[in-house]
Design a protein around this motif. Sequence first.
Motif, short mmCIF file in Angstrom:
data_model
loop_
_atom_site.label_atom_id
_atom_site.label_comp_id
_atom_site.label_asym_id
_atom_site.label_seq_id
_atom_site.Cartn_x
_atom_site.Cartn_y
_atom_site.Cartn_z
N ARG A 144 -11.06 -4.67 3.11
CA ARG A 144 -10.13 -3.71 3.23
C ARG A 144 -10.56 -2.94 4.56
O ARG A 144 -11.53 -2.89 4.99
CB ARG A 144 -10.13 -2.73 2.02
CG ARG A 144 -11.75 -2.13 1.89
CD ARG A 144 -11.44 -1.50 0.36
NE ARG A 144 -10.69 -0.22 0.29
CZ ARG A 144 -10.92 1.13 0.75
NH1 ARG A 144 -12.31 1.21 1.06
NH2 ARG A 144 -10.10 1.74 0.46
N THR A 178 -3.67 -3.46 -3.42
CA THR A 178 -2.60 -2.79 -2.37
C THR A 178 -2.88 -3.49 -0.94
O THR A 178 -3.91 -3.66 -0.58
CB THR A 178 -2.63 -1.45 -2.38
OG1 THR A 178 -3.52 -0.94 -1.47
CG2 THR A 178 -2.51 -0.90 -3.63
N THR A 179 -1.70 -3.97 -0.49
CA THR A 179 -1.93 -4.84 0.55
C THR A 179 -1.54 -4.08 2.09
O THR A 179 -0.71 -3.04 2.13
CB THR A 179 -0.67 -5.89 0.65
OG1 THR A 179 0.69 -5.26 0.53
CG2 THR A 179 -0.91 -6.80 -0.74
N ASP A 180 -2.27 -4.43 2.99
CA ASP A 180 -2.04 -3.85 4.42
C ASP A 180 -1.22 -4.84 5.44
O ASP A 180 -1.02 -6.00 4.96
CB ASP A 180 -3.44 -3.44 4.99
CG ASP A 180 -3.44 -2.58 6.03
OD1 ASP A 180 -2.08 -2.00 6.48
OD2 ASP A 180 -4.19 -1.78 6.33
N THR A 194 -7.94 -1.38 -2.21
CA THR A 194 -6.90 -0.89 -1.56
C THR A 194 -6.81 -1.35 -0.02
O THR A 194 -7.78 -1.54 0.41
CB THR A 194 -6.68 0.81 -1.65
OG1 THR A 194 -7.81 1.47 -1.11
CG2 THR A 194 -6.38 1.11 -2.93
N PHE A 195 -5.80 -1.32 0.70
CA PHE A 195 -5.29 -1.68 2.08
C PHE A 195 -6.08 -2.99 2.58
O PHE A 195 -6.96 -3.21 3.53
CB PHE A 195 -6.10 -0.60 3.09
CG PHE A 195 -6.04 0.77 2.77
CD1 PHE A 195 -4.68 1.39 2.48
CD2 PHE A 195 -6.94 1.71 2.40
CE1 PHE A 195 -4.48 2.55 1.82
CE2 PHE A 195 -6.77 3.02 1.97
CZ PHE A 195 -5.53 3.58 1.65
N LYS A 230 0.91 -1.27 -0.04
CA LYS A 230 0.03 -0.07 -0.21
C LYS A 230 0.99 1.14 0.31
O LYS A 230 0.39 2.22 -0.37
CB LYS A 230 -1.05 -0.13 1.21
CG LYS A 230 -0.38 0.27 2.51
CD LYS A 230 -1.35 0.25 3.68
CE LYS A 230 -0.80 0.76 4.67
NZ LYS A 230 -2.02 1.09 6.02
N GLN A 231 2.13 1.16 0.46
CA GLN A 231 2.89 2.29 0.60
C GLN A 231 4.39 2.06 0.70
O GLN A 231 4.57 0.74 1.34
CB GLN A 231 2.58 3.25 1.66
CG GLN A 231 2.53 2.77 3.01
CD GLN A 231 1.94 3.61 4.02
OE1 GLN A 231 0.63 3.74 4.10
NE2 GLN A 231 2.74 4.31 4.99
N ASN A 250 1.71 6.35 -0.48
CA ASN A 250 0.38 5.66 -0.80
C ASN A 250 -0.12 6.27 -1.88
O ASN A 250 -1.28 6.76 -1.86
CB ASN A 250 -0.10 5.66 0.54
CG ASN A 250 -1.66 5.08 0.46
OD1 ASN A 250 -1.72 3.92 -0.28
ND2 ASN A 250 -2.86 5.67 1.13
#
Length: 257
Positions: A165, A183-185, A145-146, A121-122, A129
């Motif tokens: 998410r 996008t992964t958290d 996302t997340f 994610k970032q 991000n």
Amino acid sequence: MKVLVALKRVIDYNVKIRVKPDHSDVDLTNVKMAMNPFCEIAVEEAVRLKEAGVATEVVAVTVGPKAAQEQLRTALALGADRAIHVDTSVQTDAPVESLAAAKLLAKVVDAEQPGLTILGKQAIDSDNNQVGQMLAALTGRPQGTFASEVVVDGGTGEERLKVTREIDGGLQTVALPLPAIVTTDLRLNEPRYAKLPDIMKAKKKPLDTQTPDELGVSVSSGLKRIRVEPPAERQGGVKVGSVDELVDKLKNEAQAL
């Protein structure tokens, strides 16, 4: 289904950051570099999808200097099948900004046509991000996302992606048609460690190198860095004898009230 997983080379999260004496940038001299922790989670999720029989191929890609091939080899050791390095050192030695990175990744997505693209994610160096969302916009693909959980559902005859998410109010589950961007958290999974035999095998896996010029993208910066400062040293706390004294300090010293 082919899974494309993007990763970034950053300063190892255990390293204490030092600023150059002239405050022009962060000092990278003899500093240990590593794969961005959120990208490790993305690689792990891609490999798990392959182990579950959902993915047929995992392709790792990075945008950065020649030294970033080290992180690609790590991804290959963790289970990726092949790697693509977009070598930006032919145009610049400076870090690549988010939009330029997204444009380069979009070119790779267009060429590879993955069913799923996974990113952290970032990155812990810039914390922007941005790249995942920009990549989704540039490629016209739906995004989740997340992500704290990713499930590929093929029960209706057409594969769809269910992404749980994390949002301010709790958890939200979205259903995305494939191909998609995720996008992964932090809570998505626990990345594995590369084993020595896998590290040795990774040296023989294919790694293709491309340049921004070949992809028709300029990575020149549109921003000017004025000054880099380390974070302020945290001051020690004080004990107060009463609520009235606490309120007085918050109001007159900390000016928080």
